[in-house]
Design a protein around this motif. Structure first.
Motif, PDB file in Angstrom:
ATOM      1  N   ALA A 131      18.408  25.687  35.035  1.00  0.00           N
ATOM      2  CA  ALA A 131      17.799  26.762  35.780  1.00  0.00           C
ATOM      3  C   ALA A 131      18.666  27.256  36.667  1.00  0.00           C
ATOM      4  N   LEU A 132      19.625  26.444  37.128  1.00  0.00           N
ATOM      5  CA  LEU A 132      20.560  27.052  38.268  1.00  0.00           C
ATOM      6  C   LEU A 132      21.792  27.864  37.376  1.00  0.00           C
ATOM      7  N   LYS A 133      21.981  27.299  36.287  1.00  0.00           N
ATOM      8  CA  LYS A 133      23.250  28.043  35.525  1.00  0.00           C
ATOM      9  C   LYS A 133      22.780  29.206  34.692  1.00  0.00           C
ATOM     10  N   GLY A 134      21.219  28.986  34.566  1.00  0.00           N
ATOM     11  CA  GLY A 134      20.793  29.991  33.556  1.00  0.00           C
ATOM     12  C   GLY A 134      20.682  29.844  32.128  1.00  0.00           C
ATOM     13  N   SER A 135      21.519  28.642  31.818  1.00  0.00           N
ATOM     14  CA  SER A 135      21.749  28.283  30.128  1.00  0.00           C
ATOM     15  C   SER A 135      20.542  27.795  29.655  1.00  0.00           C
ATOM     16  N   GLY A 136      20.362  28.281  28.382  1.00  0.00           N
ATOM     17  CA  GLY A 136      19.057  27.705  27.785  1.00  0.00           C
ATOM     18  C   GLY A 136      17.935  28.415  27.886  1.00  0.00           C
ATOM     19  N   LEU A 137      17.774  29.371  29.028  1.00  0.00           N
ATOM     20  CA  LEU A 137      16.601  30.185  29.224  1.00  0.00           C
ATOM     21  C   LEU A 137      15.981  30.976  28.082  1.00  0.00           C
ATOM     22  N   ASP A 138      17.077  31.688  27.335  1.00  0.00           N
ATOM     23  CA  ASP A 138      16.797  32.517  26.318  1.00  0.00           C
ATOM     24  C   ASP A 138      16.165  31.754  25.288  1.00  0.00           C
ATOM     25  N   GLU A 139      16.676  30.586  25.052  1.00  0.00           N
ATOM     26  CA  GLU A 139      16.085  29.636  23.934  1.00  0.00           C
ATOM     27  C   GLU A 139      14.489  29.618  24.251  1.00  0.00           C
ATOM     28  N   LEU A 140      14.338  29.324  25.695  1.00  0.00           N
ATOM     29  CA  LEU A 140      12.861  28.740  25.925  1.00  0.00           C
ATOM     30  C   LEU A 140      12.071  29.790  25.949  1.00  0.00           C
ATOM     31  N   ARG A 141      12.604  31.228  26.135  1.00  0.00           N
ATOM     32  CA  ARG A 141      11.828  32.459  26.233  1.00  0.00           C
ATOM     33  C   ARG A 141      11.308  32.516  24.527  1.00  0.00           C
ATOM     34  N   THR A 142      12.170  32.331  23.826  1.00  0.00           N
ATOM     35  CA  THR A 142      11.884  32.435  22.226  1.00  0.00           C
ATOM     36  C   THR A 142      11.094  31.656  21.829  1.00  0.00           C
ATOM     37  N   VAL A 143      11.020  30.260  22.182  1.00  0.00           N
ATOM     38  CA  VAL A 143      10.267  29.105  22.056  1.00  0.00           C
ATOM     39  C   VAL A 143       8.785  29.665  22.299  1.00  0.00           C
TER      40      VAL A 143
END
Length: 216
Positions: A131-143
């Motif tokens: 959450a701090l770096k913003g990584s993986g958030l797009d994948e989480l939204r897709t899921v």
């Protein structure tokens, strides 16, 4: 905060916030869901805090999907997962659909990397984020979007081409799978949530709901 952009308190302190925060989470294509941030679950909850947890427990019971957020950098991650699962069982949410989310992936120390890999293997389909770096958030939204679409019910609806308001509504609230134009009518086939279906049923003569079905 990372997902919704809401200005919320973030502090590395137990029970820094006790109020449940609900915000709109935009999933792309105009689609939105409500995301509620509960307080953290712990074992042996102090008696004087039980009342403060009431709202959190109610949000959990009514949710369509639970995002089980785990601190991947913690040496106690496995025990914390077990504690949350235990509480979910106690409050009657053991059968709820759960998406595992491993946060703080950027802060996993070298000595815990193997344990983290093993934990991820135990939960296939989990999402790893920072959450701090913003990584993986797009994948989480897709899921989350895919789960929301799966919960929606099949729908075929015809909308008159002159009804710009409903056409705009369809563009932002309908999981479109197919579209066909027949003269002045546009036929949409796809999926929609129950509130969207109810609104379309009351939209008037420019909207014709041809078929609906339960969520699969």
């Amino acid at each position: 905060k990372a997902l919704t952009g809401e200005d919320v308190l973030i502090e590395d302190k137990l029970f820094a916030t006790l109020d449940t925060k609900t915000s709109r989470l935009r999933l792309g294509g105009g689609m939105e869901v409500l995301l509620s941030d509960t307080v953290g679950f712990i074992r042996r909850l102090p008696h004087d805090l039980v009342a403060s947890f009431h709202a959190t427990l109610e949000e959990t019971r009514s949710a369509d999907l639970l995002l089980h957020v785990v601190d991947a950098s913690s040496p106690h991650a496995r025990g914390q997962v077990a504690a949350v699962n235990s509480v979910l069982k106690e409050i009657g949410c053991a059968d709820k659909e759960v998406q595992m989310v491993f946060n703080k992936a950027d802060a996993v120390p070298p000595e815990l990397e193997l344990e983290f890999r093993l934990l991820r293997c135990e939960y296939p389909g989990s999402v790893v984020i920072s959450a701090l770096k913003g990584s993986g958030l797009d994948e989480l939204r897709t899921v989350v979007r895919a789960r929301a679409e799966a919960h929606a019910q099949p729908l075929t609806v015809r909308v008159h081409a002159g009804d710009g308001k409903t056409l705009a509504f369809m563009a932002t609230h309908f999981f479109e799978q197919q579209r066909a134009v027949d003269g002045e009518w546009i036929t949409y086939t796809g999926r929609a949530s129950k509130p969207v279906v109810e609104k379309l049923l009351l939209a008037g003569n420019s909207v014709r709901v041809l078929s609906t079905g339960p969520a699969e």
